[in-house]
Design an enzyme around this catalytic site. Structure first.
Site, mmCIF file in Angstrom:
data_model
loop_
_atom_site.group_PDB
_atom_site.id
_atom_site.type_symbol
_atom_site.label_atom_id
_atom_site.label_comp_id
_atom_site.label_asym_id
_atom_site.label_seq_id
_atom_site.Cartn_x
_atom_site.Cartn_y
_atom_site.Cartn_z
ATOM 1 N N ASN A 228 0.837 -1.194 0.000
ATOM 2 C CA ASN A 228 0.000 0.000 0.000
ATOM 3 C C ASN A 228 0.879 1.254 0.000
ATOM 4 O OD1 ASN A 228 0.721 0.657 2.683
ATOM 5 N ND2 ASN A 228 -0.983 -0.492 3.525
ATOM 6 N N THR B 174 -1.571 -0.927 -3.912
ATOM 7 C CA THR B 174 -2.992 -0.746 -3.610
ATOM 8 C C THR B 174 -3.188 0.615 -2.967
ATOM 9 O OG1 THR B 174 -2.742 -1.860 -1.465
ATOM 10 C CG2 THR B 174 -3.416 -3.224 -3.338
ATOM 11 N N GLY C 41 -6.511 1.673 -1.852
ATOM 12 C CA GLY C 41 -7.861 1.690 -1.297
ATOM 13 C C GLY C 41 -8.915 2.032 -2.332
ATOM 14 N N SER C 42 -9.753 2.987 -2.015
ATOM 15 C CA SER C 42 -10.858 3.368 -2.899
ATOM 16 C C SER C 42 -10.378 4.042 -4.182
ATOM 17 C CB SER C 42 -11.831 4.290 -2.162
ATOM 18 O OG SER C 42 -11.186 5.497 -1.813
ATOM 19 N N GLY D 137 -8.170 2.628 -6.151
ATOM 20 C CA GLY D 137 -7.748 1.576 -7.064
ATOM 21 C C GLY D 137 -6.356 1.062 -6.783
ATOM 22 N N ASP E 112 -15.703 -1.013 7.312
ATOM 23 C CA ASP E 112 -14.508 -1.360 8.079
ATOM 24 C C ASP E 112 -13.431 -1.865 7.110
ATOM 25 O OD1 ASP E 112 -12.600 -2.313 9.850
ATOM 26 O OD2 ASP E 112 -13.950 -3.667 10.914
ATOM 27 N N ALA F 53 -9.438 -5.499 7.201
ATOM 28 C CA ALA F 53 -8.848 -6.662 6.527
ATOM 29 C C ALA F 53 -8.664 -6.473 5.025
ATOM 30 C CB ALA F 53 -9.716 -7.884 6.790
ATOM 31 N N ALA F 54 -8.942 -5.311 4.516
ATOM 32 C CA ALA F 54 -8.943 -5.113 3.059
ATOM 33 C C ALA F 54 -7.625 -5.500 2.392
ATOM 34 C CB ALA F 54 -9.297 -3.673 2.720
ATOM 35 N N GLY F 55 -6.518 -5.067 2.942
ATOM 36 C CA GLY F 55 -5.221 -5.389 2.351
ATOM 37 C C GLY F 55 -4.914 -6.874 2.399
ATOM 38 N N ASP F 56 -5.197 -7.499 3.526
ATOM 39 C CA ASP F 56 -4.966 -8.939 3.655
ATOM 40 C C ASP F 56 -5.874 -9.726 2.721
ATOM 41 O OD1 ASP F 56 -2.981 -8.647 5.596
ATOM 42 O OD2 ASP F 56 -4.447 -8.607 7.216
ATOM 43 N N SER G 98 -15.195 -10.593 7.558
ATOM 44 C CA SER G 98 -15.329 -9.846 6.312
ATOM 45 C C SER G 98 -14.709 -10.555 5.111
ATOM 46 C CB SER G 98 -14.697 -8.454 6.462
ATOM 47 O OG SER G 98 -13.296 -8.532 6.482
#
Length: 132
Positions: free
Chosen positions: A1, A36, A38-39, A41, A62, A65-68, A107
């Site tokens: 990120n 990455t 996030g929102s 792209g 929330d 966990a998005a990156g994982d 999630s």
């Protein structure tokens, strides 16, 4: 990120730009880089290509966990023989689903949930750029 690539390179994206900071990582011997954002792209770069994959627009609850989730989904698809573009598309959808739910483990979407999400949402078009 964003934070991690700035730590790895010792540079700031806002000062040098996305393409330059990713190239810096490639010059360290890495074969491919996915950044990455996030929102906003994600970006992909290897020795022969540079591309952007937009994020799905969802109502985020929330992002824990998005990156994982992105990394796990990406590697799962690659291990099944998908090409990098298809794997990034799948990982992008999985991460989008994950941010719509609370908590880390709850999630994480199942593969069929991600496939259904992709079917029900506009397919993201990867934008390929030529490398300078």
């Amino acid at each position: 990120n964003e934070t991690e690539i700035e730590t790895i390179t010792g540079q700031q994206i806002q000062k040098v730009g996305i393409k330059s900071i990713m190239l810096e990582v490639l010059l360290k011997g890495v074969r491919m880089v996915i950044l990455t954002m996030g929102s906003k792209g994600s970006y992909f770069m290897d020795s022969g290509s540079f591309s952007f994959v937009p994020a799905y627009q969802v109502k985020a609850i929330d992002s824990t966990a998005a990156g994982d989730v992105f990394c796990g989904a990406l590697l799962a698809r690659l291990s099944q023989g998908s090409n990098i573009e298809a794997a990034i598309q799948f990982a992008t959808a999985a991460a989008a689903i994950s941010v719509t739910k609370s908590g880390a483990q709850p999630s994480i979407p199942m593969p069929d949930e991600v496939d259904e999400f992709i079917r029900c949402n506009q397919t993201l078009e990867t934008i390929n750029y030529e490398k300078d």
